[in-house]
Write an enzyme that holds these catalytic residues in place. Structure first.
Site, PDB file in Angstrom:
ATOM      1  N   SER A 161       0.830  -1.190   0.000  1.00  0.00           N
ATOM      2  CA  SER A 161       0.000   0.000   0.000  1.00  0.00           C
ATOM      3  C   SER A 161       0.877   1.257   0.000  1.00  0.00           C
ATOM      4  O   SER A 161       1.732   1.406  -0.878  1.00  0.00           O
ATOM      5  CB  SER A 161      -0.963  -0.051   1.200  1.00  0.00           C
ATOM      6  OG  SER A 161      -1.972   0.916   1.080  1.00  0.00           O
ATOM      7  N   TRP A 213      -9.517   0.033  -5.401  1.00  0.00           N
ATOM      8  CA  TRP A 213      -8.977   1.342  -5.018  1.00  0.00           C
ATOM      9  C   TRP A 213      -7.528   1.485  -5.498  1.00  0.00           C
ATOM     10  O   TRP A 213      -7.104   2.559  -5.894  1.00  0.00           O
ATOM     11  CB  TRP A 213      -9.080   1.514  -3.511  1.00  0.00           C
ATOM     12  CG  TRP A 213      -8.858   2.924  -3.033  1.00  0.00           C
ATOM     13  CD1 TRP A 213      -7.890   3.355  -2.170  1.00  0.00           C
ATOM     14  CD2 TRP A 213      -9.625   4.086  -3.347  1.00  0.00           C
ATOM     15  NE1 TRP A 213      -7.997   4.701  -1.930  1.00  0.00           N
ATOM     16  CE2 TRP A 213      -9.065   5.181  -2.649  1.00  0.00           C
ATOM     17  CE3 TRP A 213     -10.739   4.305  -4.164  1.00  0.00           C
ATOM     18  CZ2 TRP A 213      -9.571   6.483  -2.738  1.00  0.00           C
ATOM     19  CZ3 TRP A 213     -11.248   5.600  -4.248  1.00  0.00           C
ATOM     20  CH2 TRP A 213     -10.659   6.663  -3.548  1.00  0.00           C
ATOM     21  N   LYS A 238       4.531   2.153  -2.198  1.00  0.00           N
ATOM     22  CA  LYS A 238       5.062   3.377  -2.823  1.00  0.00           C
ATOM     23  C   LYS A 238       6.463   3.659  -2.287  1.00  0.00           C
ATOM     24  O   LYS A 238       7.382   4.025  -3.036  1.00  0.00           O
ATOM     25  CB  LYS A 238       4.136   4.561  -2.535  1.00  0.00           C
ATOM     26  CG  LYS A 238       2.650   4.350  -2.800  1.00  0.00           C
ATOM     27  CD  LYS A 238       1.863   5.599  -2.454  1.00  0.00           C
ATOM     28  CE  LYS A 238       0.433   5.321  -2.022  1.00  0.00           C
ATOM     29  NZ  LYS A 238      -0.383   4.575  -2.950  1.00  0.00           N
ATOM     30  N   HIS A 240      -7.216  -5.947  -0.508  1.00  0.00           N
ATOM     31  CA  HIS A 240      -6.034  -5.153  -0.189  1.00  0.00           C
ATOM     32  C   HIS A 240      -5.331  -5.717   1.035  1.00  0.00           C
ATOM     33  O   HIS A 240      -5.764  -5.513   2.182  1.00  0.00           O
ATOM     34  CB  HIS A 240      -6.488  -3.713   0.071  1.00  0.00           C
ATOM     35  CG  HIS A 240      -5.390  -2.715   0.115  1.00  0.00           C
ATOM     36  ND1 HIS A 240      -4.647  -2.362  -0.990  1.00  0.00           N
ATOM     37  CD2 HIS A 240      -4.908  -1.964   1.148  1.00  0.00           C
ATOM     38  CE1 HIS A 240      -3.762  -1.442  -0.658  1.00  0.00           C
ATOM     39  NE2 HIS A 240      -3.893  -1.183   0.641  1.00  0.00           N
TER      40      HIS A 240
END
Length: 346
Positions: free
Chosen positions: A193, A285, A197, A321
């Site tokens: 998540s 998402w 990044k 997720h």
């Protein structure tokens, strides 16, 4: 838009304004500067001393075939220092590869991983809880952020929290290089998540990282901003989490189509080292289509460098997720298949 339509649109944006005769190292440097200037912020560039002190040790994991340690890790530079824990699981013999996991705070991040199975397969683990580096909010007066800024106001291109978390990971690697049981030739940085990044930016910065793994990293990670139909956007992410990025990135809110670059640059800039993009089918998402399309677009750059498709690994698993056991199994399998005895494998 389909993956093919997005790829066609990206062709006009695929590493633009790069002189054809530029070496790949020059191109890589340009990509790193791009992401520092436009999205994550310029990283501190100062000499740093690192040290570690064992706080706890347990030789029982993996039926006695591994050692667990909790380390007080300290990084010092002129004018500042910060200490935070590193959690290690070390095989009794030298590891064949090392996972550097930037993790969410769940008491002890090692225990959120299949660590005994990983140790039994010969992998070492170094895990860091990201909020031990600096908090996940707009407070730049605590942890590493406080030690670095020391009350100074952030400028438009100064680092946000993602860049600071990533910078700390590069210093953890400095420490790992001092440990004889760590295999520093195959370090795989892993994040999920927002921490996916972070892992991607760490992999772009630090050429000691052999494999950069993005797990459901989504918007401003592996997911493309152009051609999006579902999922998080720059407008949403910079409104809710502006402190993750530099101030310049906020100007792209609702102006994605004016950008002459996209997140596949980030993946491509890691070449000639390896990248792995993991997605979850129900994680709309994070937009798994955009994540996997970015991987495909970056493969075109890898191909131009003479690198096989396998240098960008990927999977889309069922479910939502999460950084799941199934994901970890994919990562271990990938390293064993493609990276061990690398002279014999593609």
């Amino acid at each position: 838009m389909t993956k093919e339509e997005i790829l066609r649109e990206l062709q006009i944006r695929n590493l633009p304004n790069i002189p054809e005769k530029a070496s790949w190292q020059e191109t890589r440097a340009w990509i790193l500067s791009l992401f520092q200037q436009e999205e994550y912020g310029w990283m501190p560039d100062v000499p740093v001393e690192v040290s570690g002190q064992i706080l706890a040790e347990d030789e029982r994991p993996a039926c006695g075939n591994a050692v667990y340690q909790k380390i007080a890790f300290t990084m010092r530079w002129a004018g500042g220092e910060h200490t935070f824990p590193i959690y290690l699981v070390l095989p009794k013999e030298k590891a064949k590869a090392t996972f550097l996991h930037i993790a969410f705070p769940l008491h002890d991040p090692v225990h959120t991983m299949p660590y005994e199975e990983m140790a039994e397969r010969g992998f070492a683990i170094a895990a860091v809880e990201y909020v031990d580096i600096t908090s996940d909010d707009g407070d730049f007066d605590n942890g590493l952020a406080g030690a670095w800024y020391q009350g100074r106001q952030r400028g438009p291109e100064d680092p946000g929290k993602i860049a600071l978390w990533a910078w700390a990971l590069t210093k953890v690697i400095d420490y790992l290089e001092t440990l004889p049981l760590i295999n520093t030739e195959i370090i795989a940085v892993v994040g999920h998540s927002r921490l996916g990044k972070t892992a991607l930016f760490t992999g772009l910065m630090d050429e000691r990282i052999a494999l950069t793994i993005s797990n459901d990293s989504g918007c401003s990670g592996a997911s493309l901003n152009h051609g999006k139909q579902v999922g998080e956007t720059i407008e949403v992410i910079t409104r809710v989490f502006p402190y993750w990025f530099n101030e310049k990135y906020l100007s792209y809110s609702n102006h994605e189509e004016e950008m002459t670059w996209d997140q596949h640059f980030l993946l491509a800039g890691i070449a000639p080292r390896r990248v792995y993009v993991a997605s979850a089918a129900e994680d709309s998402w994070a937009d798994p289509l955009s994540e996997q399309t970015a991987a495909e677009a970056a493969r075109e750059v890898f191909a131009k460098l003479g690198l096989p498709r396998s240098f960008i690994g990927s999977h889309v698993r069922p479910g939502g997720h999460a950084l799941a056991r199934q994901d970890w199994l994919h990562y271990m399998d990938y390293i064993e298949k493609y990276m061990l005895d690398s002279e014999k494998r593609g």
